[in-house]
Design an enzyme around this catalytic site. Sequence first.
Site, mmCIF file in Angstrom:
data_model
loop_
_atom_site.group_PDB
_atom_site.id
_atom_site.type_symbol
_atom_site.label_atom_id
_atom_site.label_comp_id
_atom_site.label_asym_id
_atom_site.label_seq_id
_atom_site.Cartn_x
_atom_site.Cartn_y
_atom_site.Cartn_z
ATOM 1 N N ASP A 36 0.823 -1.211 0.000
ATOM 2 C CA ASP A 36 0.000 0.000 0.000
ATOM 3 C C ASP A 36 0.863 1.270 0.000
ATOM 4 O O ASP A 36 1.958 1.277 0.570
ATOM 5 C CB ASP A 36 -0.895 -0.017 1.253
ATOM 6 C CG ASP A 36 -2.095 0.900 1.095
ATOM 7 O OD1 ASP A 36 -2.276 1.485 0.010
ATOM 8 O OD2 ASP A 36 -2.852 1.040 2.068
ATOM 9 N N ARG A 40 0.188 7.646 -2.703
ATOM 10 C CA ARG A 40 0.740 8.733 -1.873
ATOM 11 C C ARG A 40 2.207 8.996 -2.212
ATOM 12 O O ARG A 40 2.665 10.129 -2.197
ATOM 13 C CB ARG A 40 0.572 8.388 -0.379
ATOM 14 C CG ARG A 40 -0.813 8.718 0.136
ATOM 15 C CD ARG A 40 -1.111 8.010 1.421
ATOM 16 N NE ARG A 40 -1.406 6.610 1.180
ATOM 17 C CZ ARG A 40 -1.456 5.685 2.123
ATOM 18 N NH1 ARG A 40 -1.194 6.002 3.370
ATOM 19 N NH2 ARG A 40 -1.747 4.435 1.814
ATOM 20 N N HIS A 53 2.689 3.232 -9.041
ATOM 21 C CA HIS A 53 2.565 1.786 -9.250
ATOM 22 C C HIS A 53 3.810 1.235 -9.944
ATOM 23 O O HIS A 53 4.272 0.138 -9.622
ATOM 24 C CB HIS A 53 1.303 1.473 -10.058
ATOM 25 C CG HIS A 53 0.034 1.838 -9.337
ATOM 26 N ND1 HIS A 53 -0.197 1.487 -8.029
ATOM 27 C CD2 HIS A 53 -1.069 2.539 -9.726
ATOM 28 C CE1 HIS A 53 -1.387 1.937 -7.645
ATOM 29 N NE2 HIS A 53 -1.924 2.599 -8.659
ATOM 30 N N LEU A 147 10.528 -20.728 -4.654
ATOM 31 C CA LEU A 147 9.544 -19.874 -3.990
ATOM 32 C C LEU A 147 8.168 -20.001 -4.645
ATOM 33 O O LEU A 147 8.054 -19.943 -5.879
ATOM 34 C CB LEU A 147 10.022 -18.411 -4.104
ATOM 35 C CG LEU A 147 9.053 -17.320 -3.677
ATOM 36 C CD1 LEU A 147 8.898 -17.291 -2.160
ATOM 37 C CD2 LEU A 147 9.526 -15.946 -4.180
HETATM 38 C C1 FPP Z 1 -2.031 0.172 -3.246
HETATM 39 O O1 FPP Z 1 -1.526 1.482 -3.310
HETATM 40 C C2 FPP Z 1 -1.514 -0.598 -4.363
HETATM 41 C C3 FPP Z 1 -2.272 -1.155 -5.330
HETATM 42 C C4 FPP Z 1 -3.736 -1.083 -5.375
HETATM 43 C C5 FPP Z 1 -1.660 -1.900 -6.430
HETATM 44 C C6 FPP Z 1 -0.399 -2.627 -6.095
HETATM 45 C C7 FPP Z 1 0.286 -2.885 -7.354
HETATM 46 C C8 FPP Z 1 1.609 -2.868 -7.575
HETATM 47 C C9 FPP Z 1 2.638 -2.727 -6.520
HETATM 48 C C10 FPP Z 1 2.134 -3.014 -8.933
HETATM 49 C C11 FPP Z 1 1.439 -4.001 -9.789
HETATM 50 C C12 FPP Z 1 1.741 -5.389 -9.429
HETATM 51 C C13 FPP Z 1 2.147 -6.303 -10.308
HETATM 52 C C14 FPP Z 1 2.299 -7.733 -9.896
HETATM 53 C C15 FPP Z 1 2.459 -5.954 -11.690
HETATM 54 P P1 FPP Z 1 -2.556 2.667 -3.487
HETATM 55 O O2 FPP Z 1 -2.654 2.964 -4.945
HETATM 56 O O3 FPP Z 1 -3.856 2.323 -2.835
HETATM 57 O O4 FPP Z 1 -1.826 3.823 -2.744
HETATM 58 P P2 FPP Z 1 -2.490 4.989 -1.876
HETATM 59 O O5 FPP Z 1 -3.228 4.322 -0.742
HETATM 60 O O6 FPP Z 1 -1.302 5.777 -1.419
HETATM 61 O O7 FPP Z 1 -3.383 5.755 -2.798
#
Ligand code: FPP
Length: 257
Positions: A36, A40, A53, A147
Amino acid sequence: MSALFSRDRAAKEQGRLPDGLPPAERLPKHVAIVMDGNGRWAKKRHLPRSAGHRAGVEALRDIIRASDDWGIGHLSIYAFSTENWGRPQDEVSALMQLLLQYFSSEIDELDEKGVRIRILGDVDGLPAPQREAVQNAMARTRDNRGLHLNIALNYGGRAELLNAARSLMRQAAEGALRPEELTADRFAAELYTAGQPDVDLFIRTSGEIRTSNFLPWQTAYAEMVFNETLWPDYTREAYRQDLWTYARRDRRFGKVK
Ligand code: FPP
């Protein structure tokens, strides 16, 4: 006091972390991570959320490598929830695009390392290119013995439980299952994580303190570690620290020691 605690007691008293990793028997067999804070992280830099991302994928690469190096058996990561479809269309598209890029750029390294990929979630509900990419990745790595990397995609924990319940009800209706035959193991065998150990360590970054429908059955006895780091800033060193936090916990599974 266990050997581990006497060995690192001095370090703990001085408020510093011991060097290296906890002993192997104190490492979690299964780590689940809610990555998460990408949005931000991007906002702080006046960048679009998609840049967060992309940076998140870089962090993920390091954590997968560390998990492989350190002999963590199972790593489950929350990449896209069933609720994430409700994000703005451009962000959903960027995440889907990133997913395609991820599988094309990472699959060779993952396969070489012997990583076995499993998707947790409703693969059929993904757009065709993403569905094909993840199906190919699963098929290509099926016989690997390293893994276990579980990527939660189009995943919801309650939906997973409901699917399991439906499947068991069907078996019961066909006369293949009596109520008293339903055990926790039989239930777990209906989940996306069938055959895998429960989650030992659940990590969420970015200061949010909730589990957000991620692996509700599998995390029933997991140790929870919530840290303030935004996911793109989460490093192998931060991971090592969280493994020490886990190693120092006293797990009792509802019993008395
Ligand atoms: C949460 O941060 C993150 C996500 C919803 C997506 C997580 C994805 C990745 C790390 C990359 C994609 C993964 C792969 C396997 C290609 P948020 O966007 O909710 O952040 P915020 O809470 O700060 O807005």
